[in-house]
Write an enzyme that holds these catalytic residues in place. Structure first.
Site, PDB file in Angstrom:
ATOM      1  N   HIS A   1       8.724 -14.764   9.242  1.00 24.68           N
ATOM      2  CA  HIS A   1       9.237 -16.114   8.978  1.00 24.68           C
ATOM      3  C   HIS A   1       8.839 -17.068  10.100  1.00 24.68           C
ATOM      4  CE1 HIS A   1      12.731 -18.466   6.968  1.00 24.68           C
ATOM      5  NE2 HIS A   1      11.930 -19.316   7.591  1.00 24.68           N
TER       6      HIS A   1
ATOM      7  N   HIS B   1       6.905 -21.176  10.925  1.00 28.91           N
ATOM      8  CA  HIS B   1       6.410 -22.461  10.430  1.00 28.91           C
ATOM      9  C   HIS B   1       5.279 -22.886  11.351  1.00 28.91           C
ATOM     10  CE1 HIS B   1       9.864 -22.974   7.706  1.00 28.91           C
ATOM     11  NE2 HIS B   1      10.522 -22.321   8.652  1.00 28.91           N
TER      12      HIS B   1
ATOM     13  N   ASN C   1       6.434 -24.709   3.461  1.00 29.11           N
ATOM     14  CA  ASN C   1       6.884 -26.113   3.513  1.00 29.11           C
ATOM     15  C   ASN C   1       5.966 -26.984   4.369  1.00 29.11           C
ATOM     16  OD1 ASN C   1       7.693 -24.898   5.932  1.00 29.11           O
ATOM     17  ND2 ASN C   1       9.412 -26.306   6.187  1.00 29.11           N
TER      18      ASN C   1
ATOM     19  N   ASP D   1      11.601 -21.713   0.878  1.00 28.13           N
ATOM     20  CA  ASP D   1      12.015 -22.006   2.253  1.00 28.13           C
ATOM     21  C   ASP D   1      13.335 -22.763   2.284  1.00 28.13           C
ATOM     22  OD1 ASP D   1      11.462 -21.853   5.098  1.00 28.13           O
ATOM     23  OD2 ASP D   1      11.288 -24.021   4.974  1.00 28.13           O
TER      24      ASP D   1
ATOM     25  N   HIS E   1      16.050 -18.727   1.192  1.00 30.52           N
ATOM     26  CA  HIS E   1      16.920 -19.403   2.162  1.00 30.52           C
ATOM     27  C   HIS E   1      18.232 -19.637   1.419  1.00 30.52           C
ATOM     28  CE1 HIS E   1      18.016 -22.737   5.036  1.00 30.52           C
ATOM     29  NE2 HIS E   1      18.653 -23.154   3.966  1.00 30.52           N
TER      30      HIS E   1
ATOM     31  N   HIS F   1      16.670 -15.246   7.258  1.00 26.62           N
ATOM     32  CA  HIS F   1      17.574 -15.613   8.366  1.00 26.62           C
ATOM     33  C   HIS F   1      19.065 -15.545   8.014  1.00 26.62           C
ATOM     34  CE1 HIS F   1      17.172 -19.285   6.148  1.00 26.62           C
ATOM     35  NE2 HIS F   1      16.103 -19.709   6.763  1.00 26.62           N
TER      36      HIS F   1
ATOM     37  N   ASN G   1      19.068 -24.350  10.941  1.00 27.01           N
ATOM     38  CA  ASN G   1      19.568 -24.092   9.597  1.00 27.01           C
ATOM     39  C   ASN G   1      19.063 -22.745   9.109  1.00 27.01           C
ATOM     40  OD1 ASN G   1      20.721 -24.405   7.104  1.00 27.01           O
ATOM     41  ND2 ASN G   1      19.210 -25.878   6.351  1.00 27.01           N
TER      42      ASN G   1
ATOM     43  N   ASP H   1      11.827 -17.352  12.595  1.00 31.06           N
ATOM     44  CA  ASP H   1      11.979 -18.687  12.007  1.00 31.06           C
ATOM     45  C   ASP H   1      11.468 -19.740  12.994  1.00 31.06           C
ATOM     46  OD1 ASP H   1      12.514 -20.801  10.341  1.00 31.06           O
ATOM     47  OD2 ASP H   1      14.695 -20.663  10.480  1.00 31.06           O
TER      48      ASP H   1
ATOM     49  N   HIS I   1       9.214 -28.450  16.754  1.00 30.94           N
ATOM     50  CA  HIS I   1       9.441 -29.884  16.531  1.00 30.94           C
ATOM     51  C   HIS I   1       9.085 -30.630  17.806  1.00 30.94           C
ATOM     52  CE1 HIS I   1      11.347 -29.583  12.633  1.00 30.94           C
ATOM     53  NE2 HIS I   1      12.180 -28.661  13.079  1.00 30.94           N
TER      54      HIS I   1
END
Lengths: 440, 317
Positions: free
Chosen positions: A73, A75, A107, A165, A192, A245, A291, A318, A322
């Protein structure tokens, strides 16, 4: 298809603590890698090869030699949000974090809901070499929860599973058909679990601390309801269903019960849910906004117990990079997610030192267990003849997590500035060294 | 005189009882200023107070403005409407801009819980929280305490019933925190849809029935019901709310004979409070407004008159 260059020079990892959950091995031994495969494992197994001049010998005494770690998992933000991360920086971070394979969620912008996007990211990763990229495609077109994606196409292009996701598939009929259809092509269905009707505006776990902070709460019930529903649908459809998660003690209970009845279900847990609770939010620390949210001590204890006993199959980061702009702001405005690829091993080793998790189980939850959930996965073991995916950890190395120490483009982690103990020192993918820690 | 031990006022949490008493006593000294023919003292001459309001507010902003002006501070109002936020200046940039103006105090009202903490960590001046999201409204709690003390003579060991939308109320949270410091029994009552999660953790007693909650109360605090609560299935109708939890004369008859009624304003007459109560001699709503100016003068004086490097009120951990 492009292939990784396979080095012809044998690599000998000499004298490390070899931890191979697939055979229960935990002893000091050499690991010999040749032609992209595990050639031999054993005490002094390297001696027979060392006489050869054309061989690389690495002294790994004091380190752990493990089957390569797999992260189900992550991103990687490409295509679309390359200012946070891209495939190159993400895979580089993954290699430095000890991961031989990572599974990015769909995503992106555009969303990975079709063959073209899957092929694009898989090809990009193959050009880069190193850590493998094994993507999830979307369950539904545009992650809108209505029409199924072309899963046969996705599978052929390299997708190993499907997930919408952060947008939970809310319609039970759509989820049922997604499971049936995914089963046809042996795709893992990862969910999710969040009933979005119960989490409107939610900023953190719902409880005494959300009340104290005046932030809207995300109740455990929103997770548990979807897990319960999906387990019933997994039983109905026979699909391979995976809880992404997992964060609540109720969801742990539901998974345990389903597994006791032999359902083909699995679950992953993140390092941050294993290490933190919502207490970390008391100063509105946006780096801890995630989240599903960090929950309470009783949830954390349930997660640790379930990871130790195998109810929770594996650890997944996860990894959610950012930029500063998205975190240096009001808590309610801040993006959700924690940067995890390069901190997972270092932060989780504390649980091993504290004897909450045994070393072999720890390694299994990062290698063989996620590997079993991926169709046709060849790594996850140090047995002779297996693909040489290997992670070496120096469990005692002390280092300080700085922005400069991270290969990720972002540094949104509550661990920033902390001293950590233990770090991956070498990552071998298909026999090739994808990462090696520079020692100062 | 001993300096005040805090640089900011972000929350009631973190204030001691004696610090609250100090603020209230200081406010008492300023209360009289607003009743003079010349309602101005030179205390904060040369100091700059910026009122930074991200939510529309008439009474709180006016109250802070008057408080600053009566202390001779230069008061600037910055009203940042939702539309200019969507145009995109980040709070980070706003803080940098404000810092360049060298204010002594920033008074902030924000829709996001914790925004005052953020500002306090980024501008080198005192920060006063004038209400942040559903989190805290410490100056309201202090002015309520001042009002209670004024009308009841004491804050100690009273029974205070808070009625209505506790879930979304920063006023209720801050009042509960403050009143507990003085040994008050704080009760909350309202439909369960309007009570927060783990409501017990606020240290309050929870009642489902208004009559039981009001029995023997010294103070009745009525919270505003927002009509938007009708969305999201929290309330079936304002009519039913008024009928079950609205405070009328009949309900007040259950409280102590000398009980007072408070409301942070603006009131929805006929919903959470009936005019027969709002306009009765038990209502101290206008006294709250008058107290508000005095309490805010006291805070501006304590924070800007004697700046310190000590920890903020309400800083946790």
């Amino acid at each position: 298809m492009l292939t990784q260059p396979t080095p012809s020079i044998p690599l000998i990892l000499r004298g490390g603590r070899v931890l191979d959950p697939s055979s229960g091995l935990d002893e000091t031994a050499d690991v010999v890698i040749e032609a992209g495969r595990i050639r031999a494992v054993g005490r002094d197994a390297g001696a027979a090869f060392s006489s050869n001049e054309n061989v690389r010998v690495v002294d790994v005494q004091g380190s752990w030699v493990c089957p390569g770690f797999v992260d189900l998992h992550v991103h990687l933000r490409e295509p679309g949000e390359e200012y946070k991360e891209d495939i190159a920086s993400g895979l580089s971070a993954a290699a430095a974090g000890g991961f031989v394979a990572v599974c990015p969620m769909p995503n992106t912008h555009p969303i990975n809901d079709n063959r073209a996007i899957t092929e694009m990211i898989v090809t990009r990763a193959q050009e880069l070499g190193g850590t493998r990229l094994l993507p999830f495609g979307a369950v539904t077109k545009g992650q809108k929860g209505a029409e199924l994606t072309e899963m046969a196409d996705l599978r052929e292009a390299g997708a190993i599973g499907v997930s919408d996701d952060g947008l939970c598939v809310m319609n039970a009929a759509v989820m049922r058909h997604a499971m049936e259809y995914a089963r046809t092509f042996d795709l893992l269905v990862s969910q999710h679990c969040e009933d979005h009707h119960l989490t409107k505006g939610a900023q953190m776990h719902e409880g005494a601390r959300s009340t104290r902070l005046g932030l809207r709460g995300w109740p455990r019930a929103a997770e548990d309801i979807i897990v319960a529903r999906d387990l019933i649908l997994a039983e109905l459809t026979g699909a391979r269903y995976h809880v992404a998660h997992i964060s609540s003690l109720g969801a742990v209970r539901l998974i345990r019960e389903a597994k006791s009845r032999g359902l083909r279900v699995s679950a992953e847990v993140t390092p941050h849910h294993l290490l933190f609770t919502d207490e970390a939010l008391l100063n509105y620390d946006t780096y801890c906004k995630v989240n599903p949210p960090l929950r309470e001590a009783e949830d954390r204890e349930a997660l640790l117990e379930a990871l130790a006993d195998g109810t929770i199959d594996c650890i997944a980061t996860d990894h959610a990079p950012h930029s500063d702009l998205e975190k240096d702001c009001e808590f309610e405005t801040a993006a959700v997610g924690i940067n995890g690829l390069e901190t997972a091993i270092a932060s989780l080793l504390q649980l091993v030192r504290d004897e909450v998790i045994k070393p072999l189980r720890f390694v299994e939850a990062l290698s063989a267990a996620p590997g079993r959930l991926i169709p046709d996965f060849e790594g996850g073991s140090l047995r002779e003849g297996r693909r040489a995916d290997v992670t070496v950890i120096d469990p005692d190395l002390r280092w300080i997590l700085t922005e400069e120490a991270l290969r990720s483009k972002s540094h949104n982690t509550p661990l920033l500035g902390r001293e950590l103990t233990g770090r991956p020192s070498m990552t071998v993918v298909g026999g090739a060294v994808a990462y090696e820690l520079e020692r100062s | 005189m001993e300096t005040f031990a805090h640089r900011h006022l972000l929350d009631i949490e973190g204030l001691t009882r004696s610090e609250v008493e100090r603020i209230l006593d200081t406010a008492k000294a300023f209360f009289e200023v607003s009743r003079r023919p010349v309602r101005k003292v030179p205390t904060l001459r040369g100091k700059t107070v910026i009122n930074l309001f991200y939510e529309s507010s008439t009474r709180t902003r006016t109250s802070f403005e008057l408080a600053g002006k009566r202390l001779s501070a230069d008061v600037i109002n910055m009203n940042i409407s939702a539309s200019s936020v969507s145009k995109g200046e980040t709070l980070q940039d706003t803080c940098r801009t404000l810092a360049a103006m060298h204010p002594d105090v920033v008074v902030i009202r924000h829709w996001a819980a914790g925004a005052p903490n953020y500002v306090a960590s980024r501008i080198d001046c005192s920060v006063i929280n004038a209400g942040d999201g559903m989190h805290a409204h410490p100056t309201q709690a202090l002015l309520d305490a001042f009002t209670i003390r004024r009308h009841r003579g004491t804050l100690e060991n009273l029974v205070v019933t808070i009625c209505g939308d506790v879930a979304h109320s920063r006023v209720a949270r801050s009042n509960a925190n403050l009143l507990k410091l003085f040994g008050c029994e704080v009760r909350v009552v309202g439909p369960r849809t309007l009570l927060p999660a783990a409501v017990d953790s606020l240290g309050v007693r929870v009642y489902d029935r208004l009559d039981e909650a009001l029995e023997g109360a010294d103070v009745v605090m009525v919270l505003r019901i927002q009509s938007e609560r009708l969305e999201g299935a929290l309330l079936p109708s304002l009519r039913e709310y008024a009928r079950t939890f609205g405070i009328g004369a009949k309900a007040m008859a259950l409280a102590k004979p000398d009980a007072i009624v408070m409301h942070p304003g603006p009131m929805n007459r006929g919903v959470e409070i009936e005019s027969e109560v709002a306009d009765s001699d038990r209502s101290v709503v206008l006294s709250q407004v008058e107290s508000g100016v005095a309490v805010r003068m006291a805070l501006l004086y304590l924070l800007a008159g004697e700046a310190t490097e000590s920890p903020a009120i309400g800083e946790v951990g």
